[in-house]
Write a protein that holds these residues in place. Sequence first.
Motif, PDB file in Angstrom:
ATOM      1  N   GLY A  70       0.800  -1.224   0.000  1.00  0.00           N
ATOM      2  CA  GLY A  70       0.000   0.000   0.000  1.00  0.00           C
ATOM      3  C   GLY A  70       0.831   1.272   0.000  1.00  0.00           C
ATOM      4  N   LEU A  71       2.043   1.202  -0.509  1.00  0.00           N
ATOM      5  CA  LEU A  71       2.865   2.414  -0.530  1.00  0.00           C
ATOM      6  C   LEU A  71       2.231   3.466  -1.436  1.00  0.00           C
ATOM      7  N   LYS A  72       1.477   3.031  -2.430  1.00  0.00           N
ATOM      8  CA  LYS A  72       0.800   3.983  -3.313  1.00  0.00           C
ATOM      9  C   LYS A  72      -0.673   4.104  -2.970  1.00  0.00           C
ATOM     10  N   GLN A  73      -1.184   3.241  -2.138  1.00  0.00           N
ATOM     11  CA  GLN A  73      -2.609   3.293  -1.770  1.00  0.00           C
ATOM     12  C   GLN A  73      -2.717   3.058  -0.262  1.00  0.00           C
ATOM     13  N   PRO A  74      -2.646   4.153   0.501  1.00  0.00           N
ATOM     14  CA  PRO A  74      -2.599   4.026   1.974  1.00  0.00           C
ATOM     15  C   PRO A  74      -3.764   3.224   2.547  1.00  0.00           C
ATOM     16  N   VAL A  75      -4.905   3.204   1.860  1.00  0.00           N
ATOM     17  CA  VAL A  75      -6.040   2.427   2.403  1.00  0.00           C
ATOM     18  C   VAL A  75      -5.673   0.941   2.470  1.00  0.00           C
ATOM     19  N   TYR A  76      -4.874   0.504   1.482  1.00  0.00           N
ATOM     20  CA  TYR A  76      -4.432  -0.896   1.506  1.00  0.00           C
ATOM     21  C   TYR A  76      -3.433  -1.127   2.638  1.00  0.00           C
ATOM     22  N   ALA A  77      -2.553  -0.172   2.840  1.00  0.00           N
ATOM     23  CA  ALA A  77      -1.619  -0.292   3.977  1.00  0.00           C
ATOM     24  C   ALA A  77      -2.413  -0.406   5.276  1.00  0.00           C
ATOM     25  N   ARG A  78      -3.403   0.438   5.432  1.00  0.00           N
ATOM     26  CA  ARG A  78      -4.260   0.414   6.626  1.00  0.00           C
ATOM     27  C   ARG A  78      -4.993  -0.934   6.769  1.00  0.00           C
ATOM     28  N   TRP A  79      -5.525  -1.397   5.650  1.00  0.00           N
ATOM     29  CA  TRP A  79      -6.290  -2.662   5.652  1.00  0.00           C
ATOM     30  C   TRP A  79      -5.372  -3.819   6.077  1.00  0.00           C
ATOM     31  N   SER A  80      -4.150  -3.815   5.599  1.00  0.00           N
ATOM     32  CA  SER A  80      -3.182  -4.837   6.005  1.00  0.00           C
ATOM     33  C   SER A  80      -2.870  -4.717   7.489  1.00  0.00           C
ATOM     34  N   GLN A  81      -2.775  -3.471   7.959  1.00  0.00           N
ATOM     35  CA  GLN A  81      -2.514  -3.269   9.394  1.00  0.00           C
ATOM     36  C   GLN A  81      -3.703  -3.734  10.231  1.00  0.00           C
ATOM     37  N   THR A  82      -4.899  -3.463   9.731  1.00  0.00           N
ATOM     38  CA  THR A  82      -6.111  -3.924  10.429  1.00  0.00           C
ATOM     39  C   THR A  82      -6.057  -5.436  10.586  1.00  0.00           C
ATOM     40  N   ALA A  83      -5.671  -6.107   9.480  1.00  0.00           N
ATOM     41  CA  ALA A  83      -5.594  -7.566   9.509  1.00  0.00           C
ATOM     42  C   ALA A  83      -4.527  -8.023  10.495  1.00  0.00           C
ATOM     43  N   ALA A  84      -3.340  -7.436  10.394  1.00  0.00           N
ATOM     44  CA  ALA A  84      -2.242  -7.858  11.262  1.00  0.00           C
ATOM     45  C   ALA A  84      -2.627  -7.687  12.730  1.00  0.00           C
ATOM     46  N   ALA A  85      -3.319  -6.580  13.025  1.00  0.00           N
ATOM     47  CA  ALA A  85      -3.700  -6.315  14.408  1.00  0.00           C
ATOM     48  C   ALA A  85      -4.765  -7.297  14.893  1.00  0.00           C
ATOM     49  N   ALA A  86      -5.577  -7.786  13.962  1.00  0.00           N
ATOM     50  CA  ALA A  86      -6.649  -8.711  14.358  1.00  0.00           C
ATOM     51  C   ALA A  86      -6.158 -10.147  14.461  1.00  0.00           C
ATOM     52  N   TRP A  87      -4.934 -10.398  13.997  1.00  0.00           N
ATOM     53  CA  TRP A  87      -4.484 -11.781  13.829  1.00  0.00           C
ATOM     54  C   TRP A  87      -4.375 -12.565  15.135  1.00  0.00           C
ATOM     55  N   SER A  88      -3.826 -11.952  16.193  1.00  0.00           N
ATOM     56  CA  SER A  88      -3.527 -12.782  17.360  1.00  0.00           C
ATOM     57  C   SER A  88      -4.819 -13.278  18.010  1.00  0.00           C
ATOM     58  N   ASP A  89      -5.820 -12.385  18.031  1.00  0.00           N
ATOM     59  CA  ASP A  89      -7.112 -12.757  18.558  1.00  0.00           C
ATOM     60  C   ASP A  89      -7.793 -13.841  17.714  1.00  0.00           C
ATOM     61  N   PHE A  90      -7.703 -13.645  16.408  1.00  0.00           N
ATOM     62  CA  PHE A  90      -8.283 -14.586  15.435  1.00  0.00           C
ATOM     63  C   PHE A  90      -7.618 -15.958  15.577  1.00  0.00           C
TER      64      PHE A  90
END
Lengths: 468, 104, 365
Positions: free
Chosen positions: C54-74
Amino acid sequence: MHRVNLAIIGAGPAGMAAAAEAAKAGVRVLLLDEQATLGGQIFRNVEVGSELRGAVLGRDYRRGALLTDAVAKSDVDYVAKARVWSIEENHVAYSTPDGEYLVEADHVLLATGALERAMPVPGWTLPGVMTAGAAQIMLKQSGIVAREAVLVGSGPLLYLVAVQLVRAGFPPKALVETQTRSDMRRAMTHWRAAMRGWRYLQKGAATLNELRNAGVPRYVKSRNIALLGSRRVDAVHFSCGGAIHEMATDTVLLHHGVVPDVQAARMAGIEHHWNAQQNAFVPKVDPWGRTECDGVWIAGDGAGIGGAMSAELSGRITGLAVAHELGSLPRAERDRRANPLIGQRNVELSIRPFIDRAFPPYHEALAPEDEVTVCRCEEVKAGQIREAAEQGCLGPNQAKAFTRAGMGRCQGRYCGLSVSRILADANNRSMDDTGYVRVRPPLKPVTLGQVAALHDPNAPLEQAGGHD
Amino acid sequence: MKPVSRFEELESGAPRVPVRFGGQEYQLAEGSNLAAALMAAGVDAFRQTSHRGVGRAPFCMMGACFDCLVLVNGETRQACLMEVETGLDVQPARRMREGPYASR
Amino acid sequence: MSSDFAIVGGGIVGLSVAWGLLKRGLGVTVLDGADDALRASRGNFGLVWVQGKGLKQPVYARWSQTAAAAWSDFAEELEDATGFDLSLEQHGGLDLHFSENSLADWAARYTKIQSILHGDYPFEVLSAKELRKEEPGIGDAVVGALLHHQDGQVNPLRLLRALAEEVRRLGGEILSGKQVLSVTHGAVFDLGCSDGSRIEADRVVLAAGLGAAELGPKFGFKAPLSPERGQVLITEKLAPLIRRPSLIARQVNEGAVQIGATNELVGQNDAVTRKGMAQLAAEAVAAYPDLARAQLVRSWGALRVMSPDGLPIYQESEQMPGAFLVTCHSGVTLAAAHARRLPEWLLKGEGAPDLEVFGEARFAI
């Protein structure tokens, strides 16, 4: 990188015969084999073995020296201890103690022979348990024999190894045999064809006679076989004729037939189909050994089990065919030389339907109990494969992802057929529909350093840019 | 103490040379097959499996089963594809300790 | 019988979505392909990865971060339910560099996205010396690395298996060997399969990976997807050598080192090549010299599911409302987001994530 006309993988009877025949016609042949000497498994160390070993192993074994002689006297470039790890578009990558090599070959012949059919019975992974073929290799290569082995399973090799142990002075403690009378009855429907291979029948009768004279007990139609022990095997449990036996032993030799070693052919992408008579997958080849992959040929047991004589004949036939393709041998001459060989091969093969039915695989090892390990490398049990089937795995590739079966170093050589069979039974599908585990390089493990040695920094891969 | 072997060597011509396996020294026939020679000398387990850590011994003797894995000079090798050389120092292939990041 | 959702595709993407829907009480039927289908879920690298995306599309960077942050709980929830160890580790990941120029270039790109994301992009530039302190096995050819603290790794095959078990346990139906060939949309969706069977559902999620390229247009999607081959090598199990995963190699908790991956545009060809193997091996040995003596045990080639700009596609069909296209090349990383957040988007519920930028409107016809 060097170039040859024909690269042959495997220096058993098929590979040696093909090499000698093609070289005689002027073909530049490279013969690669993993072992230290020519001969493959069947003629292992036939050039260098002692007289004593020769006497124990018999005339059929000593015949192999004719083939090793023929190769030695030819212009064939034979490389021992060559570990072939990749075969791709007529390029063969191999590793030797001297270094890493890549050869470009106009034609590649896979002569990788057979493997003993895996026999997953309880306890078959214990130290002290090996294949009957392994015991025979120890005798051929090292002059070492088990003092009091119990042989378990069925088939001509089981008897042959038993007799060789008798001749070596260490008769086996017993033969625990899994074939039944009805197997023999079914086999007798092929007696007419089998009579063409009367030599084999005669030899079989002589072998059984020799065992009888040596007083080796035979337990025919045995069931419920389990190998017992904790750190190593110490007994064979089985039932036979209404009685339950537990026979103490430190060495168990398993055998219930041989199957084509299809790893190289599968890796090359050659189509295989299920052969119900041989109970194995067999690659699609024409009578010359030609496959659908351009320039890739298969000869010998790797193309379907036929035995050493048939393998040798197939090797010669393919050697002639390749020489013809290369323009070294006119068609008429190829046919003139090949036709009698094809006739002889038919005679050799005529015994097979009889043998396959008289000595079918041990059914309990085709459908092992849940607790029995089927994938030796990754220690996966039959029950886990059945669970994977319940989870929706229709074939061995999804089951591999689910269970790790087939992921280990042997790459499915000893579990591939078992896993496909268990899945086919569980899903009620055919073996062809179930399929086989996909074989990828390396054909045999090599070090990363050995693979990296073939990297050419001046010719990197064409790669897409980084991702977003 | 030398364990009793379940194998018999029919010929004993070749000179014996010292080979270490798992820290113990054996006198093996020079140039002979390493897996066969070690088994004849009484070695049972050649490797430990990677998951359950149980012992395994040579099964096929033809380079296909990978149950005779040993470590020689830090490299994993198949004992059934090696020859006895004087001074070989062989270790059984051991199970690797599984571990998360913190233990690396 | 008709279910609430039919999910076309039983890989990690399809199963993650199925799991999320089942957790919300919906009925789900998953249609999975053949044993030898092209399956990215069996062939991926197992990274849970944020850096560089997402270096060119920050929403994708954010979406990846959302996923990474949700991973341990998931992961924890899946592990508790199945008893599987997913071996999730999120202690940061490395991007190793062999030249000072490329290291500086990428550091500058990360600094830029970091400021766009208001500082929420925790990375460090490690010098060769600092890197060696963290990773003693690194070779001299490596001049430094980018360490991103939101990166990590997971066992992708156990993830696949755990999802398959959980989807079944929650009452979802997984049908194997189903290749969907046709669709009609009346009162419900009616999917025709290659084995002659028909599957009905109120709504359909097309998560068929590369299969969506052909199937998508039948639902009214553009689905401009193409394959990109990644070859991966696996060593024998080794003593601890690599701590944090990098894009060149990672050591799984069982000890094997996984080396990858190539990025090749070779069409629908998932073969492993000698040339690819040799290049991967050479890079890995340059990065971690001790690997030279490690045995290569197996390899694979698999096909990434790429959109023209590399971003995921989340799109509801205009022609057939109720049909959704869900596809990406980072099914492992995004699994947690697909399981936790995508159901709200599919159900148009409150708090649904804004996935507008991932729609097909961005592709010119």
